[in-house]
Design a protein around this motif. Structure first.
Motif, PDB file in Angstrom:
ATOM      1  N   ALA A 147      60.290  67.683  14.158  1.00 16.74           N
ATOM      2  CA  ALA A 147      61.139  67.712  15.360  1.00 16.74           C
ATOM      3  C   ALA A 147      60.378  67.109  16.534  1.00 16.74           C
ATOM      4  CB  ALA A 147      61.546  69.146  15.689  1.00 16.74           C
ATOM      5  N   LEU A 148      61.140  66.470  17.408  1.00 15.99           N
ATOM      6  CA  LEU A 148      60.563  65.889  18.622  1.00 15.99           C
ATOM      7  C   LEU A 148      61.125  66.673  19.804  1.00 15.99           C
ATOM      8  CD1 LEU A 148      61.273  62.129  17.736  1.00 15.99           C
ATOM      9  CD2 LEU A 148      59.238  63.499  17.160  1.00 15.99           C
ATOM     10  N   VAL A 149      60.243  67.315  20.559  1.00 16.97           N
ATOM     11  CA  VAL A 149      60.686  68.178  21.656  1.00 16.97           C
ATOM     12  C   VAL A 149      60.391  67.486  22.978  1.00 16.97           C
ATOM     13  CG1 VAL A 149      60.322  70.407  22.790  1.00 16.97           C
ATOM     14  CG2 VAL A 149      60.253  70.245  20.300  1.00 16.97           C
ATOM     15  N   ASP A 150      61.441  67.208  23.735  1.00 18.69           N
ATOM     16  CA  ASP A 150      61.245  66.682  25.086  1.00 18.69           C
ATOM     17  C   ASP A 150      61.627  67.797  26.058  1.00 18.69           C
ATOM     18  OD1 ASP A 150      61.334  65.533  27.545  1.00 18.69           O
ATOM     19  OD2 ASP A 150      62.269  63.663  26.881  1.00 18.69           O
ATOM     20  N   ALA A 151      60.632  68.589  26.421  1.00 20.37           N
ATOM     21  CA  ALA A 151      60.915  69.748  27.278  1.00 20.37           C
ATOM     22  C   ALA A 151      61.020  69.341  28.748  1.00 20.37           C
ATOM     23  CB  ALA A 151      59.844  70.823  27.085  1.00 20.37           C
TER      24      ALA A 151
ATOM     25  N   VAL B 150      65.890  66.586  15.819  1.00 21.51           N
ATOM     26  CA  VAL B 150      65.468  67.151  14.534  1.00 21.51           C
ATOM     27  C   VAL B 150      65.620  66.079  13.471  1.00 21.51           C
ATOM     28  CG1 VAL B 150      65.887  68.993  12.855  1.00 21.51           C
ATOM     29  CG2 VAL B 150      66.243  69.424  15.295  1.00 21.51           C
ATOM     30  N   ARG B 151      64.649  66.001  12.600  1.00 17.67           N
ATOM     31  CA  ARG B 151      64.601  64.987  11.536  1.00 17.67           C
ATOM     32  C   ARG B 151      64.849  63.582  12.133  1.00 17.67           C
ATOM     33  NH1 ARG B 151      68.414  67.075   8.647  1.00 17.67           N
ATOM     34  NH2 ARG B 151      67.404  68.517   7.266  1.00 17.67           N
ATOM     35  N   PRO B 152      63.940  63.129  13.012  1.00 15.14           N
ATOM     36  CA  PRO B 152      64.195  61.870  13.722  1.00 15.14           C
ATOM     37  C   PRO B 152      64.168  60.655  12.796  1.00 15.14           C
ATOM     38  CG  PRO B 152      61.958  62.655  14.104  1.00 15.14           C
ATOM     39  CD  PRO B 152      62.651  63.740  13.354  1.00 15.14           C
ATOM     40  N   LYS B 153      64.945  59.648  13.201  1.00 12.17           N
ATOM     41  CA  LYS B 153      64.869  58.358  12.487  1.00 12.17           C
ATOM     42  C   LYS B 153      63.601  57.672  12.950  1.00 12.17           C
ATOM     43  CE  LYS B 153      69.813  57.665  12.950  1.00 12.17           C
ATOM     44  NZ  LYS B 153      70.453  57.499  14.225  1.00 12.17           N
ATOM     45  N   SER B 154      63.170  56.662  12.191  1.00  9.91           N
ATOM     46  CA  SER B 154      61.883  56.049  12.551  1.00  9.91           C
ATOM     47  C   SER B 154      61.959  55.402  13.942  1.00  9.91           C
ATOM     48  CB  SER B 154      61.444  55.057  11.487  1.00  9.91           C
ATOM     49  OG  SER B 154      62.436  54.091  11.338  1.00  9.91           O
ATOM     50  N   THR B 155      63.132  54.880  14.307  1.00 12.89           N
ATOM     51  CA  THR B 155      63.241  54.260  15.644  1.00 12.89           C
ATOM     52  C   THR B 155      63.075  55.331  16.729  1.00 12.89           C
ATOM     53  OG1 THR B 155      65.611  54.517  15.398  1.00 12.89           O
ATOM     54  CG2 THR B 155      64.726  52.297  15.024  1.00 12.89           C
ATOM     55  N   GLN B 156      63.641  56.513  16.470  1.00 12.44           N
ATOM     56  CA  GLN B 156      63.531  57.605  17.454  1.00 12.44           C
ATOM     57  C   GLN B 156      62.073  58.066  17.571  1.00 12.44           C
ATOM     58  OE1 GLN B 156      66.511  60.011  15.458  1.00 12.44           O
ATOM     59  NE2 GLN B 156      67.762  60.048  17.309  1.00 12.44           N
TER      60      GLN B 156
ATOM     61  N   PHE C  68      59.823  57.979  20.836  1.00  9.71           N
ATOM     62  CA  PHE C  68      59.249  59.243  21.349  1.00  9.71           C
ATOM     63  C   PHE C  68      57.736  59.109  21.513  1.00  9.71           C
ATOM     64  CE2 PHE C  68      57.662  63.595  20.976  1.00  9.71           C
ATOM     65  CZ  PHE C  68      58.497  64.270  21.852  1.00  9.71           C
ATOM     66  N   GLN C  69      57.124  58.437  20.534  1.00  9.59           N
ATOM     67  CA  GLN C  69      55.666  58.296  20.613  1.00  9.59           C
ATOM     68  C   GLN C  69      55.272  57.407  21.792  1.00  9.59           C
ATOM     69  OE1 GLN C  69      54.862  57.337  16.520  1.00  9.59           O
ATOM     70  NE2 GLN C  69      54.451  59.492  16.015  1.00  9.59           N
ATOM     71  N   ARG C  70      56.128  56.439  22.065  1.00 10.66           N
ATOM     72  CA  ARG C  70      55.863  55.578  23.241  1.00 10.66           C
ATOM     73  C   ARG C  70      55.968  56.423  24.517  1.00 10.66           C
ATOM     74  NH1 ARG C  70      60.020  51.980  23.428  1.00 10.66           N
ATOM     75  NH2 ARG C  70      59.360  51.103  21.452  1.00 10.66           N
ATOM     76  N   LEU C  71      57.035  57.217  24.560  1.00 12.24           N
ATOM     77  CA  LEU C  71      57.241  58.078  25.742  1.00 12.24           C
ATOM     78  C   LEU C  71      56.071  59.064  25.898  1.00 12.24           C
ATOM     79  CD1 LEU C  71      59.345  58.784  27.958  1.00 12.24           C
ATOM     80  CD2 LEU C  71      60.288  60.491  26.400  1.00 12.24           C
ATOM     81  N   THR C  72      55.630  59.614  24.758  1.00 13.53           N
ATOM     82  CA  THR C  72      54.512  60.569  24.805  1.00 13.53           C
ATOM     83  C   THR C  72      53.275  59.894  25.388  1.00 13.53           C
ATOM     84  OG1 THR C  72      55.388  61.582  22.810  1.00 13.53           O
ATOM     85  CG2 THR C  72      53.155  62.202  23.401  1.00 13.53           C
TER      86      THR C  72
END
Ligand code: PEP
Ligand code: MG
Length: 544
Positions: free
Chosen positions: A227-231, A238-244, A248-252
């Motif tokens: 899961a990717l949590v953007d608090a 939940v169960r992200p696609k590879s693009t997501q 998300f990793q870029r945003l992180t």
């Protein structure tokens, strides 16, 4: 509608900021409704009663240890809960009911615990009073402990959670917080917990990203899935696609860089775009909080909660014990401004050495300054300790639960009587009741500064208990209603230094508006200091 195996997004209320990526770990409450109670023979009754007594005594002892640990390591307000748990566990009618299940109904000890605690929990939950409903949560917490002890499980279920996971739970019970304090978990998702709840305070204090208010979370979210949590935004993928995942990793990375910049700038003053310097200070409960706060650029301590020095004690601390405790917790802030809030207990958080008041509505009862006025010796000891510390710190005194000008006058008068000739610390009123906000001119006669306790101000304004999941929809500390009260106070006493020490102060999205209400000091959890300072630098106090 969520499809098996496909990615989906959940929305909730951001409680503690940050981004987190990890494998979901669903934490189920252990106390499922009893389906098949286990019967025993007459000959086993004594043995089961002995097991019950042994488990009860063990839990009672654990609760003392837990309270001390939480006081030192997390937050004094959370530790108060364990004192109440001990009282509840040893309540004679509860104990009698447990014994009756074993003796009369021939249930084994665990089944008796489940039956009785479920009954008590539902009794509490069915009551109107908010406090009674909270006790439902407490009963659940206690019953889990007892069942575990009877089953020989010594570890707390959260002891087992894998490092780096995203913890999913219905709510955080008081004892859960202790076990989370030293786990390297990535984030927390909850079904229940308002932004002013004690669970929220706890996750912020630990700097754990957290989203709450996600309906049916525990029953719908799959275990052991990424899961990717953007608090910051309040979303969970939940169960992200590879693009997501890549996005998300870029945003992180971007946010990590922004946090690095914020930390690098943390020791610089926070000046708005239109040149106003805002002071950022910290809420602390332990010496590690104070150390982190100062390392993160906090300019002082805006809220030291006196409670921790009192709870779990059978006699009140004397002046030198208080001085010792405060000196230790505050050491890292030596030489800086430190605001000590006078003891804020009473009502449902009784002190063992004071008579227990049976109040039907304790949140509206003898708490904070009301209790101190009823027990002036307690107040005197605290004032003496603060005075002693003023040799090493720039001390200020904050008075909790002010609702009448005379609440402030009483403290001022005592200071005058005790030190008629000396300079005494500056004194401030917590503005955390609507009455205080609406009568601020009269209160200001006795105050050098004011600090908004937006957690309680929201609870009392919306008549919505900050810890009651059933009414969390009503608890909105970022609402126009609260800002209206803040603005009204500023308009009524425009020269008065105003700060916010409630949880609202740590939410970057509200900072511009707080500044426009005349707030010039924000007191926040230690991990939030750098981002709050950085947010201030992007705001202006006057609309462009
Ligand atoms: C508040 O009420 O906002 C506050 C800071 O005090 P506490 O959370 O300790 O009640
Ligand atoms: Mg308060």
């Amino acid at each position: 509608m969520q499809q098996i195996g496909s990615s989906f997004v959940l929305h909730g209320t951001p409680i503690s900021p940050g981004l987190a990526q990890g494998i979901i770990h669903v934490h189920h409450d252990l106390l499922e409704p009893i389906d098949t109670p286990v019967d025993i023979a007459h000959s086993q009754v004594e043995q089961e009663l002995a097991r019950l007594d042994f488990a009860t005594a063990g839990i009672s002892e654990d609760l003392v240890v837990l309270a001390t640990r939480v006081e030192k390591e997390i937050d004094s307000r959370l530790s108060e809960v364990f004192g109440s748990h001990r009282l509840m566990l040893n309540d004679p009618s509860l104990q009698q009911e447990l014994r009756r299940e074993v003796v009369d109904n021939l249930l084994c000890a665990s089944s008796a615990v489940k039956a009785v605690f479920l009954r008590w929990e539902s009794r509490f939950l069915a009551l109107e009073s908010q406090i009674a409903r909270e006790k439902g949560d407490d009963m659940r917490d206690l019953s889990i402990r007892l069942c575990n002890a009877l089953a020989g499980i010594t570890a707390h279920p959260l002891d087992e959670i894998p490092p780096g996971c995203i913890l999913v739970a219905s709510r955080l019970l008081p004892s859960d917080t202790v076990f989370l304090a030293h786990r390297a978990i990535a984030g927390v998702l909850l079904e229940h917990g308002s932004s002013g709840s004690h669970a929220a305070l706890f996750v912020r204090q630990l700097g754990l990203p957290c989203i709450s208010g996600i309906p049916d979370l525990v029953s719908t979210v799959p275990d052991a899935i990424l899961a990717l949590v953007d608090a910051d935004a309040g979303t969970v993928t939940v169960r992200p696609k590879s693009t997501q995942l890549i996005a998300f990793q870029r945003l992180t990375k971007e946010k990590a860089e922004a946090y690095r910049v914020a930390r690098a700038n943390a020791r610089r003053p926070a000046v708005t775009r239109d040149g106003v310097t805002v002071s950022v200070i910290a809420n602390v409960g332990s010496s590690s909080d104070t150390q982190l706060a100062i390392a993160n650029g906090a300019e002082g301590v805006g809220l030291y909660r006196m409670e921790q020095a009192y709870l779990g004690r059978t006699t009140p601390p004397d002046t030198s014990e208080l001085v010792g405790e405060m000196t230790q917790v505050l050491a890292a802030a030596k030489g800086r401004s430190v605001c000590v809030r006078l003891l804020d207990v009473g009502a449902d958080k009784p002190l063992p050495f004071l008579a227990f008041f049976a109040e039907s509505n304790p949140a509206l009862g003898l708490r904070g300054i009301r209790l101190l006025r009823a027990y002036p010796e307690l107040l005197k000891t605290q004032l003496r300790a603060v005075m002693a510390l003023s040799r090493d710190f720039d001390m200020r005194i904050l008075v909790p639960m002010v609702s009448l000008p005379e609440d402030m006058a009483a403290v001022k008068e005592l200071l005058r009587q005790l030190w008629p000739k000396e300079t005494v610390p500056r004194i401030g009123a917590m503005i955390e009741t609507p009455a205080a906000a609406l009568s601020v001119q009269a209160i200001a006669e006795y105050a050098d500064f004011l600090s908004f306790g937006t957690n309680d101000l929201t609870q009392y304004t919306f008549a919505a208990d900050r810890d009651n999941a059933a009414v969390e929809h009503y608890f909105n500390d970022g609402s126009a209603v609260i800002f209206r009260l803040l603005r009204l106070v500023h308009d009524d006493v425009p020269q008065m230094p105003l700060s916010v020490c409630g949880e609202l102060a740590g939410r970057p999205e509200h900072i511009a508006e707080l500044l426009r209400c005349g707030i010039r000091t924000l007191s926040v959890a230690a991990p939030l200091v750098p981002i709050v300072k950085e947010a201030i630098r992007h705001c202006s106090c006057h609309p462009d």
